[in-house]
Design a protein around this motif. Structure first.
Motif, mmCIF file in Angstrom:
data_model
loop_
_atom_site.group_PDB
_atom_site.id
_atom_site.type_symbol
_atom_site.label_atom_id
_atom_site.label_comp_id
_atom_site.label_asym_id
_atom_site.label_seq_id
_atom_site.Cartn_x
_atom_site.Cartn_y
_atom_site.Cartn_z
ATOM 1 N N GLU A 46 0.813 -1.215 0.000
ATOM 2 C CA GLU A 46 0.000 0.000 0.000
ATOM 3 C C GLU A 46 0.851 1.272 0.000
ATOM 4 O OE1 GLU A 46 -2.966 -0.145 -0.848
ATOM 5 O OE2 GLU A 46 -3.125 -2.322 -0.656
ATOM 6 N N ASP A 47 2.035 1.222 0.600
ATOM 7 C CA ASP A 47 2.944 2.366 0.502
ATOM 8 C C ASP A 47 3.353 2.577 -0.955
ATOM 9 O OD1 ASP A 47 2.794 2.829 3.195
ATOM 10 O OD2 ASP A 47 4.773 1.997 3.667
ATOM 11 N N GLY A 48 3.621 1.482 -1.653
ATOM 12 C CA GLY A 48 3.954 1.587 -3.072
ATOM 13 C C GLY A 48 2.787 2.123 -3.878
ATOM 14 N N ARG A 49 1.600 1.639 -3.583
ATOM 15 C CA ARG A 49 0.412 2.109 -4.303
ATOM 16 C C ARG A 49 0.199 3.612 -4.086
ATOM 17 N NH1 ARG A 49 -3.475 -1.431 -5.675
ATOM 18 N NH2 ARG A 49 -3.079 -2.711 -3.827
ATOM 19 N N ALA A 50 0.371 4.058 -2.843
ATOM 20 C CA ALA A 50 0.181 5.472 -2.528
ATOM 21 C C ALA A 50 1.188 6.341 -3.280
ATOM 22 C CB ALA A 50 0.302 5.699 -1.028
ATOM 23 N N ASP A 59 -6.102 8.917 -6.630
ATOM 24 C CA ASP A 59 -6.310 8.345 -5.303
ATOM 25 C C ASP A 59 -5.732 6.933 -5.275
ATOM 26 O OD1 ASP A 59 -7.639 10.575 -4.352
ATOM 27 O OD2 ASP A 59 -9.604 9.817 -4.957
ATOM 28 N N PRO A 60 -5.150 6.503 -4.158
ATOM 29 C CA PRO A 60 -4.605 5.142 -4.106
ATOM 30 C C PRO A 60 -5.611 4.058 -4.490
ATOM 31 C CG PRO A 60 -3.807 6.406 -2.240
ATOM 32 C CD PRO A 60 -4.818 7.274 -2.934
ATOM 33 N N ALA A 245 7.575 -5.751 -5.820
ATOM 34 C CA ALA A 245 7.565 -4.964 -7.053
ATOM 35 C C ALA A 245 6.817 -3.651 -6.860
ATOM 36 C CB ALA A 245 6.937 -5.772 -8.186
ATOM 37 N N ALA A 246 5.723 -3.686 -6.088
ATOM 38 C CA ALA A 246 4.973 -2.466 -5.811
ATOM 39 C C ALA A 246 5.821 -1.475 -5.022
ATOM 40 C CB ALA A 246 3.696 -2.795 -5.047
ATOM 41 N N ALA A 247 6.588 -1.996 -4.069
ATOM 42 C CA ALA A 247 7.462 -1.127 -3.286
ATOM 43 C C ALA A 247 8.502 -0.450 -4.185
ATOM 44 C CB ALA A 247 8.155 -1.929 -2.189
ATOM 45 N N ALA A 248 9.105 -1.227 -5.087
ATOM 46 C CA ALA A 248 10.100 -0.670 -6.004
ATOM 47 C C ALA A 248 9.469 0.320 -6.976
ATOM 48 C CB ALA A 248 10.787 -1.798 -6.765
ATOM 49 N N PHE A 249 8.279 -0.013 -7.473
ATOM 50 C CA PHE A 249 7.542 0.881 -8.363
ATOM 51 C C PHE A 249 7.282 2.209 -7.652
ATOM 52 C CE2 PHE A 249 3.504 0.922 -11.305
ATOM 53 C CZ PHE A 249 3.946 2.091 -11.898
ATOM 54 N N GLY A 250 6.873 2.134 -6.395
ATOM 55 C CA GLY A 250 6.601 3.345 -5.632
ATOM 56 C C GLY A 250 7.823 4.214 -5.458
ATOM 57 N N VAL A 251 8.966 3.591 -5.205
ATOM 58 C CA VAL A 251 10.204 4.367 -5.065
ATOM 59 C C VAL A 251 10.556 5.045 -6.390
ATOM 60 C CG1 VAL A 251 12.696 4.180 -4.710
ATOM 61 C CG2 VAL A 251 11.125 3.023 -3.149
#
Length: 298
Positions: A46-50, A59-60, A245-251
């Motif tokens: 969810e951090d990555g999504r945000a 919006d997330p 992958a979501a975490a990396a995408f978010g970064v």
């Protein structure tokens, strides 16, 4: 020493995104699980999504993670087409010429297997959508399922008149999807300001990992899912979500992107000096900063 220049195809993963990805790979837990391990994975997800949502002014809850841009486009185009057939038949898909094959092949499949009618809107010599032709195609939109178009052309870099396309389609009561894969990270992309119903992006175009993308789907937009199962992500895209992958995408989505227009213009000037007959393709002004597409007569 070789120099990699084909960022239009894929970008090298950013060191910060790679570090986030490898660190997150050690996290054990299914983000759908309610125990502590699952909730740790969910926090990464969810951090990555945000972060992705913030980068797109969305919006997330509107961010649906997919396996990449191609799946996002398939989900949008097929899903919106099917959803629009439920109350009455609307076979027509309005699409400009010169789209990416992810769209071209998707609408061709719908034409062959689902009876869709593909209505191609012409482009001008710079790759811009002919708005007069588009308006004429939407004059009677009773049989139109959706409009889909490239935010920025992936070959020549021409940026579409997004707001005007959305305005024309919505005035006719037609939902709109945009493939923003080639625009993301190069020009400002605001889902909220665009008025779009759906928007597709991919992580590996902005320094994230290959294998994850997103469909930004407005709260009131409706699609039929391609994948059924656990009902994750608003029941739009079932399946255990890829938290690392979501975490990396978010970064990657959070990182600033260098303004390279001066380098592009230096390249253009150098090519023109060396080959005076070279023709720079695309819009001379409204184009992405990282693309210089030439043709060489003869």
């Amino acid at each position: 020493m070789p120099v990699y220049l084909d960022h239009a195809a894929t970008t090298p993963i950013l060191p910060e995104a790679l570090a986030a990805f490898t660190a997150a790979l050690g996290t054990v837990g299914n983000p759908s699980s309610i125990h502590s391990a699952g909730q740790r994975a969910k926090m990464l997800l969810e951090d990555g999504r945000a972060a992705v949502a913030a980068s797109l002014d969305a919006d997330p809850v509107e961010v649906v993670f997919t396996s990449g841009g191609t799946e996002s486009i398939n989900l949008a185009v097929k899903g919106m087409f099917w959803a629009r057939q439920q109350d009455r038949r609307r076979p027509r898909i309005v699409v400009p010429g010169g789209e990416h094959h992810a769209t071209v092949d998707t609408v061709a499949w719908l034409e062959q297997h689902e009876g869709a009618v593909v209505d191609v809107v012409p482009l001008d010599a710079q790759g811009r959508v002919d708005l007069t032709a588009l308006e004429a195609r939407l004059a009677d939109a009773s049989d139109v399922a959706l409009v889909t178009f490239l935010w920025a052309n992936n070959e020549v870099g021409t940026i579409a008149p997004v707001s005007r396309i959305v305005e024309l389609a919505h005035a006719a009561g037609v939902p709109v999807h945009s493939d923003a894969v080639a625009a993301y990270g190069q020009v400002p992309v605001s889902f909220a300001a665009s008025g779009l119903d759906a928007l597709s992006v991919s992580a590996h175009k902005i320094g994230g990992p290959v294998g994850i993308g997103a469909l930004v789907l407005g709260r009131r937009a409706t699609v039929e899912p391609l994948i059924h199962g656990g009902g994750q992500q608003r029941q739009v895209r079932s399946g255990t979500q890829d938290a690392p992958a979501a975490a990396a995408f978010g970064v990657a989505a959070s990182m600033p992107h260098a303004d390279v227009r001066a380098l592009r213009d230096r390249l253009v000037a150098g090519v023109r000096a060396a080959v005076p007959t070279a023709v720079l393709m695309g819009d001379p002004v409204d184009r992405t900063p990282r693309q210089a597409h030439f043709t060489f007569p003869g």
